[in-house]
Write an enzyme that holds these catalytic residues in place. Structure first.
Site, mmCIF file in Angstrom:
data_model
loop_
_atom_site.group_PDB
_atom_site.id
_atom_site.type_symbol
_atom_site.label_atom_id
_atom_site.label_comp_id
_atom_site.label_asym_id
_atom_site.label_seq_id
_atom_site.Cartn_x
_atom_site.Cartn_y
_atom_site.Cartn_z
ATOM 1 N N LEU A 186 42.400 -7.613 49.277
ATOM 2 C CA LEU A 186 42.422 -9.072 49.247
ATOM 3 C C LEU A 186 41.859 -9.601 47.939
ATOM 4 O O LEU A 186 40.799 -9.148 47.491
ATOM 5 C CB LEU A 186 41.586 -9.616 50.414
ATOM 6 C CG LEU A 186 41.172 -11.093 50.342
ATOM 7 C CD1 LEU A 186 42.397 -12.002 50.437
ATOM 8 C CD2 LEU A 186 40.166 -11.427 51.437
ATOM 9 N N SER A 187 42.525 -10.582 47.342
ATOM 10 C CA SER A 187 42.018 -11.317 46.191
ATOM 11 C C SER A 187 41.707 -10.371 45.034
ATOM 12 O O SER A 187 42.616 -9.729 44.521
ATOM 13 C CB SER A 187 40.794 -12.149 46.605
ATOM 14 O OG SER A 187 40.403 -13.034 45.584
ATOM 15 N N ALA A 188 40.432 -10.257 44.620
ATOM 16 C CA ALA A 188 40.102 -9.283 43.577
ATOM 17 C C ALA A 188 40.481 -7.887 44.039
ATOM 18 O O ALA A 188 40.896 -7.044 43.239
ATOM 19 C CB ALA A 188 38.617 -9.347 43.234
ATOM 20 N N ALA A 191 44.174 -7.710 43.480
ATOM 21 C CA ALA A 191 44.448 -7.440 42.066
ATOM 22 C C ALA A 191 44.153 -5.988 41.734
ATOM 23 O O ALA A 191 44.867 -5.356 40.946
ATOM 24 C CB ALA A 191 43.620 -8.380 41.186
#
Length: 439
Positions: A186-188, A191
């Site tokens: 999720l999110s970072a 990425a």
């Protein structure tokens, strides 16, 4: 903790609780750059806070534990990224089981991600191991994976190398099947999922990026802001080249990729879902027009699938979740397609993404791709917003201060908040002006 947009940096530099200047690994950063790193950590985290930490006690990998507990693996080999490894092992883990690597969001922990994402539900149901990687405030003031630092995103270096070593350790300690290794986050963590798929395409068969960013977008603190919002628009060929450059000479097969993004995400712009699609369809040698579209789940998430060249299972899919912001979509309950919990921020009651991700990974026992739920043409979706929001959401692009609808190229006027249009999307990724005529 409030959202921090790239155009509104934190006034006082590092957030409360950031480690002192000499505390970060490597000693490469000046005081000013460290403060900027803390700011971007806060921005990428955007209040991804949750109670508790991954406090499960250390355990020998072979030790029997309660089904809901995480095992902390105190030593898993080379760890240049300074990460911590936790494992969720079903009570009856079969030999040669698949493994899913799970990467939490900023300010979260392995335990928080384990407790709320719903992945363990399907690990129990289908018999696979979950490896939860966890970063620290020593690496990043807000416990974000360093998806924008080259020293952590290249093959054989930093955090990426540590995560890869966790997979190698799982193979020897738990006997998992190295041909069935997947990664999600999720999110970072999303990425960082992009990082792992690009840097180690020979290790990961598939990945699921939730509210994440394409590989190669952020290469330093400053560029990370633009990657998050409004997002970076590159050609599919340019995005694909970034992936190929991460492991030169690799000829495939490339990992399959599922992309999940909330339509109302104000932290990581939904445009990133389009750029991720462009990146991985191009890597697979495919176009950007979906072969199959459908709606799934209780909230009619719009799914676009891009099939392999031989017409088999989808190798890329995009799932656009309506009505939610930045987070992992979950659907608490005991139904077959339900999972997760909403006990902390950014696990949003919507659709059980874990169910569909597990299915995409091929871990649920299905042997053939499911038929589309809807006819091949995706229902039109309409969006009324100002030009700034259209660009930010990925429905339009801007050049020289002017805005153009993505797909049709229709001129929309100046890039500002004072010009408003209704855009109709059909098929996915193609927008036409529909002022006053959209249903």
């Amino acid at each position: 903790m409030s959202y921090v947009m790239p155009s509104h940096p934190v006034p006082n530099g590092a957030p409360p609780g950031a480690p002192p200047p000499g505390a970060r690994r490597g000693g490469r950063w000046s005081r000013t750059v460290r403060r900027l790193a803390a700011v971007v950590a806060l921005a990428t985290g955007a209040a991804l806070a949750g109670p508790g930490t991954a406090g499960a006690s250390a355990a020998v990998p072979g030790e029997a534990r309660a089904a809901a507990a995480l095992e902390r693996v105190s030593s898993f080999g080379a760890n240049p990224g300074g990460l911590t490894m936790y494992v969720y092992r079903p009570a009856a883990l079969p030999a040669n089981a698949p493994v899913v690597v799970a990467l939490h969001g900023c300010t979260q922990s392995a335990q928080v991600y384990s407790d709320n994402s719903g992945l363990n539900t399907f690990a129990d149901r289908h018999g696979f191991l979950v490896v939860y990687a966890e970063t620290t405030t020593v690496n990043n003031a807000n416990k974000c994976f360093n998806w924008f630092q080259p020293g952590d995103t290249r093959r054989g270096q930093g955090e990426a190398a540590s995560i890869r070593q966790m997979v190698a350790h799982a193979a020897t300690a738990y006997g998992v099947d190295t041909g069935r290794v997947q990664v999600t986050g999720l999110s970072a963590g999303g990425a960082m999922t992009s990082v792992m798929l690009a840097a180690y395409p020979d290790v990961f068969a598939a990945g699921a990026v939730v509210a994440g960013i394409p590989y190669g977008c952020g290469v330093d603190v400053v560029s990370a802001f633009g990657c998050m919002s409004p997002g970076v628009d590159r050609t599919p060929a340019a995005w694909a080249q970034a992936v190929r450059d991460a492991h030169p000479g690799f000829a495939g097969p490339w990992p399959r990729v599922a992309i999940w993004h909330g339509d109302n995400d104000t932290t990581v712009a939904p445009k990133n879902a389009d750029e991720l699609r462009d990146q991985w369809t191009a890597v697979h040698g495919l176009g950007q027009t979906p072969d199959r579209t459908s709606t799934i789940g209780p909230n009619s998430t719009r799914r676009s699938e891009y099939l392999a060249a031989d017409g088999g299972a989808s190798v890329v899919e995009v799932n656009r979740v309506p009505g939610i912001g930045h987070g992992t979509p979950v659907d608490p309950g005991s139904g077959a397609e339900q999972c997760g919990a909403t006990g902390t921020q950014h696990f949003i009651d919507s659709i059980c993404s874990g169910y569909w991700i597990t299915r995409f990974f091929g871990l649920d026992g299905t042997t053939s791709p499911e038929p589309p739920v809807d006819p091949p043409t995706e229902p039109a979706a309409c969006w009324t917003a100002n030009n700034y929001e259209h660009v930010r959401a990925g429905r339009a692009t801007t050049t020289g201060g002017q805005v153009y609808a993505k797909g049709s190229g229709r001129h929309l006027g100046l890039y500002n908040t004072f010009v408003t249009h209704t855009l109709k999307e059909s098929p996915a990724g193609h927008y036409v002006v529909a002022d006053g005529s959209c249903p």
